[in-house]
Design a protein around this motif. Structure first.
Motif, mmCIF file in Angstrom:
data_model
loop_
_atom_site.group_PDB
_atom_site.id
_atom_site.type_symbol
_atom_site.label_atom_id
_atom_site.label_comp_id
_atom_site.label_asym_id
_atom_site.label_seq_id
_atom_site.Cartn_x
_atom_site.Cartn_y
_atom_site.Cartn_z
ATOM 1 N N VAL A 93 0.842 -1.192 0.000
ATOM 2 C CA VAL A 93 0.000 0.000 0.000
ATOM 3 C C VAL A 93 0.872 1.235 0.000
ATOM 4 C CG1 VAL A 93 -1.771 1.260 1.262
ATOM 5 C CG2 VAL A 93 -1.788 -1.232 1.246
ATOM 6 N N THR A 94 0.516 2.223 -0.806
ATOM 7 C CA THR A 94 1.293 3.441 -0.867
ATOM 8 C C THR A 94 1.124 4.234 0.412
ATOM 9 O OG1 THR A 94 -0.490 4.737 -1.796
ATOM 10 C CG2 THR A 94 0.898 3.568 -3.353
ATOM 11 N N TRP A 120 -9.519 -9.789 -5.643
ATOM 12 C CA TRP A 120 -8.643 -10.701 -4.888
ATOM 13 C C TRP A 120 -8.380 -11.963 -5.698
ATOM 14 C CZ3 TRP A 120 -11.763 -14.353 -1.433
ATOM 15 C CH2 TRP A 120 -10.978 -15.456 -1.055
ATOM 16 N N LEU A 121 -9.439 -12.605 -6.199
ATOM 17 C CA LEU A 121 -9.267 -13.855 -6.929
ATOM 18 C C LEU A 121 -8.635 -13.653 -8.299
ATOM 19 C CD1 LEU A 121 -12.643 -15.651 -6.075
ATOM 20 C CD2 LEU A 121 -10.382 -16.075 -5.087
ATOM 21 N N ALA A 134 -13.233 -8.436 1.723
ATOM 22 C CA ALA A 134 -14.366 -9.151 1.121
ATOM 23 C C ALA A 134 -15.137 -9.939 2.170
ATOM 24 C CB ALA A 134 -13.870 -10.083 0.013
ATOM 25 N N PHE A 135 -14.431 -10.618 3.067
ATOM 26 C CA PHE A 135 -15.121 -11.430 4.070
ATOM 27 C C PHE A 135 -15.783 -10.560 5.149
ATOM 28 C CE2 PHE A 135 -12.605 -15.009 2.385
ATOM 29 C CZ PHE A 135 -13.628 -15.937 2.267
ATOM 30 N N GLY A 170 -4.244 -10.027 -0.064
ATOM 31 C CA GLY A 170 -4.648 -10.394 1.294
ATOM 32 C C GLY A 170 -5.572 -9.375 1.920
ATOM 33 N N VAL A 171 -5.302 -8.100 1.688
ATOM 34 C CA VAL A 171 -6.175 -7.048 2.225
ATOM 35 C C VAL A 171 -7.549 -7.131 1.570
ATOM 36 C CG1 VAL A 171 -6.555 -4.556 2.296
ATOM 37 C CG2 VAL A 171 -4.300 -5.486 2.850
#
Length: 284
Positions: A2-3, A63-64, A93-94, A87-88
């Motif tokens: 992440v920036t 993500w996928l 998403a969950f 991963g983030v």
């Protein structure tokens, strides 16, 4: 990674959520719920549940798809641009999915279950079905069930008119076909071969506006009673746009015009459905 720019992660999450369709679907659910007289509390819960579900679907998708996007250098994707990690997005998403489940069931057990199935169907597209002949099926199911969810969540025990569910399903499949047009070659290069990819660009640029136009015509003609002047006018606009999209797709398959025109037809169809809201609910 992440920036370090202020708000960089937030902007990345907004982009990865597929923000325009997320807003459009949420606004449609909110407007339809308000249009059928569901009341402020129910309409708010419906809108929040749909928003959470759409966020979960968008983040799940990026993500996928991270490996595929990296493979073809999709610089418009936050993961490829290094703004957020897969991963983030998975965690987001969950979290959104959990919020969607809670908010959905807050409208009632039956409507909540309907909406959770609709969102699960969208996740199945991201996980498996987008690369198969059945890529259209989750769109048909999820959009159709969205109309069912909005109606069942409203007080009064009404049920959705079959024509409204059918129109929403056609809208979903048409939007799916149109949405793949800009990325057909990138998708095919990474092994994604859904229905539009298998049909080919030329056929898909015609199929998308045909489906969306059919949904619009259904909404104009199916409700009881003669269509009003606004319905006729918007229906005519949808048909003209659909013909223009199909014609430009045949003449110039690689042009972005068919995609833009198809999205315009989808917008008209959404407006027609919202205007027809009182006829969407049948007595229980």
């Amino acid at each position: 990674m992440v920036t370090g720019r202020p708000g960089g992660l937030v902007r990345a999450l907004v982009v990865a959520s597929h923000f325009p369709p997320t807003v459009m679907v949420t606004a449609f659910a909110l407007a339809l719920s308000a249009g059928i007289g569901a009341g402020a509390r129910t309409t708010t819960l419906v809108a929040l549940a749909v928003l959470a579900g759409q966020l979960s679907v968008g983040w799940c998708n990026d993500w996928l798809d991270a490996r595929r996007d990296l493979a073809v250098g999709r610089a418009d994707k936050p993961v490829v641009a290094g703004l957020v990690t897969p991963g983030v997005l998975r965690a987001a998403a969950f979290v959104a999915l959990g919020a969607c489940v809670v908010l959905s069931f807050a409208t009632g057990v039956v409507p909540g279950a309907v909406h959770v199935v609709a969102v699960a169907s969208a996740w199945s597209y991201n996980a498996v079905l987008k690369a198969t002949w059945w890529s259209w099926a989750p769109y048909a199911l999820s959009f159709g069930l969205l109309a069912v969810f909005v109606v069942l969540a409203a007080p009064g025990g009404g049920r959705p008119a079959p024509w409204a569910v059918a129109a929403a399903a056609l809208l979903g499949v048409g939007a799916h076909v149109a949405n793949t047009l800009p990325d057909l070659e990138d998708d095919a290069a990474t092994g994604v071969r859904g229905l539009p990819h298998r049909l080919g660009r030329r056929a898909s640029t015609v199929l998308a506006p045909v489906l969306l136009g059919a949904a619009s015509v259904l909404v104009v003609l199916a409700p009881p009673g003669p269509p009003g002047a606004t319905g006729w006018a918007l229906g005519a606009v949808a048909v003209v746009l659909a013909v223009a999209a199909g014609g430009s797709g045949v003449a110039r398959p690689r042009s972005r015009a068919p995609f833009a025109l198809s999205m315009a037809v989808a917008g008209v169809c959404v407006v027609l459905l919202v205007l027809a809201a009182p006829a969407v609910v049948l007595a229980g």
